[in-house]
Design a protein around this motif. Structure first.
Motif, PDB file in Angstrom:
ATOM      1  N   GLY A 200     -84.325 -67.832  46.894  1.00  0.00           N
ATOM      2  CA  GLY A 200     -84.477 -69.030  47.725  1.00  0.00           C
ATOM      3  C   GLY A 200     -85.861 -69.625  47.544  1.00  0.00           C
ATOM      4  O   GLY A 200     -86.104 -70.786  47.908  1.00  0.00           O
ATOM      5  N   ILE A 240     -86.054 -54.456  44.605  1.00  0.00           N
ATOM      6  CA  ILE A 240     -85.425 -53.485  45.491  1.00  0.00           C
ATOM      7  C   ILE A 240     -83.918 -53.550  45.306  1.00  0.00           C
ATOM      8  O   ILE A 240     -83.349 -54.633  45.206  1.00  0.00           O
ATOM      9  CB  ILE A 240     -85.797 -53.825  46.959  1.00  0.00           C
ATOM     10  CG1 ILE A 240     -87.323 -53.687  47.146  1.00  0.00           C
ATOM     11  CG2 ILE A 240     -85.049 -52.939  47.936  1.00  0.00           C
ATOM     12  CD1 ILE A 240     -87.841 -54.390  48.370  1.00  0.00           C
ATOM     13  N   SER A 243     -80.480 -50.863  41.326  1.00  0.00           N
ATOM     14  CA  SER A 243     -81.113 -50.546  40.051  1.00  0.00           C
ATOM     15  C   SER A 243     -82.628 -50.666  40.148  1.00  0.00           C
ATOM     16  O   SER A 243     -83.325 -50.501  39.156  1.00  0.00           O
ATOM     17  CB  SER A 243     -80.564 -51.445  38.941  1.00  0.00           C
ATOM     18  OG  SER A 243     -80.433 -52.769  39.387  1.00  0.00           O
ATOM     19  N   GLY A 244     -83.132 -50.928  41.344  1.00  0.00           N
ATOM     20  CA  GLY A 244     -84.577 -50.999  41.552  1.00  0.00           C
ATOM     21  C   GLY A 244     -85.025 -49.911  42.517  1.00  0.00           C
ATOM     22  O   GLY A 244     -84.485 -48.809  42.527  1.00  0.00           O
ATOM     23  N   MET A 296     -86.975 -71.344  54.905  1.00  0.00           N
ATOM     24  CA  MET A 296     -88.144 -70.449  54.952  1.00  0.00           C
ATOM     25  C   MET A 296     -89.462 -71.226  54.840  1.00  0.00           C
ATOM     26  O   MET A 296     -90.492 -70.765  55.328  1.00  0.00           O
ATOM     27  CB  MET A 296     -88.064 -69.409  53.852  1.00  0.00           C
ATOM     28  CG  MET A 296     -88.194 -69.942  52.455  1.00  0.00           C
ATOM     29  SD  MET A 296     -88.596 -68.628  51.337  1.00  0.00           S
ATOM     30  CE  MET A 296     -87.234 -68.740  50.241  1.00  0.00           C
ATOM     31  N   TYR A 297     -89.388 -72.399  54.234  1.00  0.00           N
ATOM     32  CA  TYR A 297     -90.616 -73.177  54.112  1.00  0.00           C
ATOM     33  C   TYR A 297     -91.086 -73.684  55.476  1.00  0.00           C
ATOM     34  O   TYR A 297     -92.241 -74.026  55.647  1.00  0.00           O
ATOM     35  CB  TYR A 297     -90.414 -74.334  53.120  1.00  0.00           C
ATOM     36  CG  TYR A 297     -90.369 -73.826  51.692  1.00  0.00           C
ATOM     37  CD1 TYR A 297     -91.541 -73.703  50.941  1.00  0.00           C
ATOM     38  CD2 TYR A 297     -89.176 -73.400  51.114  1.00  0.00           C
ATOM     39  CE1 TYR A 297     -91.516 -73.198  49.644  1.00  0.00           C
ATOM     40  CE2 TYR A 297     -89.139 -72.901  49.825  1.00  0.00           C
ATOM     41  CZ  TYR A 297     -90.316 -72.803  49.093  1.00  0.00           C
ATOM     42  OH  TYR A 297     -90.303 -72.295  47.815  1.00  0.00           O
TER      43      TYR A 297
END
Ligand SMILES: Cc1cc2nc3c(=O)[nH]c(=O)nc-3n(C[C@H](O)[C@H](O)[C@H](O)COP(=O)(O)OP(=O)(O)OC[C@H]3O[C@@H](n4cnc5c(N)ncnc54)[C@H](O)[C@@H]3O)c2cc1C
Length: 310
Positions: A200, A240, A243-244, A296-297
């Motif tokens: 995002g 995360i 696979s992280g 989120m901004y």
């Protein structure tokens, strides 16, 4: 003598496995033994509930080269259970031990119990969509991911420490070079708070917004796979998920993350999950304790300012 045996090259993981081993001990009434390559850590293990600590003293610095020696000990002592830390090296070693003992290996177990003369384990399947329950006959070999159990605390009494000389030179393998992995910042797998960035985020320079929130919250920065592997905006040890990295913080704040299962499996052990996303139907809200539907901004600067005031 039958017993519960524990091995990891990582001392913190040994103490976590001791917690699992001591739970089994109560039911199985068998001693808990630790195998270590680290003589300095041995007294700590003997003090954290291990009945015996076997220090393997060999000439080869690579943990994997001790697989044959460990197999020999487990065979000779008629081990009932062998728990190894599911680190890269631990998985490698456990597989070699299983092959040496000609038995199976349960990997990445999240729980285990002694039931009807066998060890019953659970682990996640299909990226965390299903839980698989398996029963392993004795001797049961199981790998357990780091931080699955809390570390065993120091106890009254002290186990015995023995040193075993090991012949483990294998001329077929020579190590030509060792390059340490360079990490930027702290290890997010061990962080107490994590601010996590998803796709995002419109531009790389907007990472500053996440960094300001992280600074105000006393958190480390993590991300989803796309941010690290596709955009290369953050190093890959920051992403995360399945696979992280798997994280277990007190607080996780996700910004602009849809919450696909491959990511959520890496955050499900977070104590508090906060999600910020414009899409009210984003699956992240199903995993979240607190959800903020919004841009989120707009939300992140307000949150940062509120935390800074505190
Ligand atoms: C085998 C395999 C393994 C994988 N392993 C992993 C893994 O380990 N870790 C991992 O993360 N992914 C992994 N993935 C990828 C995973 O499936 C998802 O594609 C990925 O997690 C999605 O990342 P994202 O949420 O950042 O992006 P998206 O799914 O694109 O979501 C972006 C979100 O941002 C929101 N948004 C957009 N603009 C704003 C705004 N201004 N304010 C707020 N919200 C906004 C959108 O509504 C959307 O929900 C794996 C995939 C596969 C196939």
């Amino acid at each position: 003598m039958p017993g519960i045996w524990i091995y990891s090259e990582d001392s913190a993981v040994v103490r976590q496995l001791l917690t699992a081993g001591l739970e089994l001990k109560q039911v199985m009434q068998q001693p808990v033994n630790v195998i270590t390559l680290n003589p300095e850590a041995a007294p700590g293990f003997a003090n954290a509930g291990a009945d015996r600590v076997y220090v393997l003293a060999g000439t080869n610095p690579w943990p994997e080269s001790y697989a044959a020696a460990i197999t020999g000990i487990l065979e000779q002592e008629q081990a009932s259970v062998f728990l190894a830390g599911a680190t890269m090296r631990g998985k490698d070693l456990a597989a070699q031990v299983a092959a040496g003992l000609n038995t199976g290996l349960v990997t990445d177990a999240l729980s285990l119990q002694y039931l009807d003369g066998a060890i019953e384990t659970t682990r996640l399947l299909y990226g965390g969509l299903a839980v698989c329950t398996e029963t392993a006959a004795l001797p049961a070999l199981v790998t357990i991911p780091p931080r699955t159990f809390a570390e065993a605390a120091a106890q009254a009494g002290q186990g015995e420490i023995r040193t075993i000389e090991v012949e483990n030179t294998d001329d077929r393998v020579t190590v030509s070079n060792v390059c340490p992995i360079l990490r930027q910042g702290a290890d997010i797998a061990a962080a107490g708070r994590v601010v996590c960035v998803g796709r995002g985020l419109a531009r790389q320079e907007d990472l500053t917004m996440a960094e300001q929130l992280a600074a105000a919250a006393g958190a480390e920065i993590g991300c989803t796979r796309g941010i690290a592997e596709d955009y290369h905006w953050l190093p890959s040890d920051r992403y995360i998920g399945i696979s992280g990295q798997k994280i277990k913080p007190e607080l996780y704040i996700g910004m602009g993350i849809s919450g696909q299962v491959q990511h959520v499996v890496g955050i499900r052990d977070a104590k508090i999950i906060v999600a910020i996303d414009t899409n009210e139907k984003a699956p992240i809200f199903e995993a979240a304790d607190y959800g903020i539907v919004g841009d989120m901004y707009e939300v992140v600067p307000l949150l940062t300012a509120a935390l800074q005031k505190k």
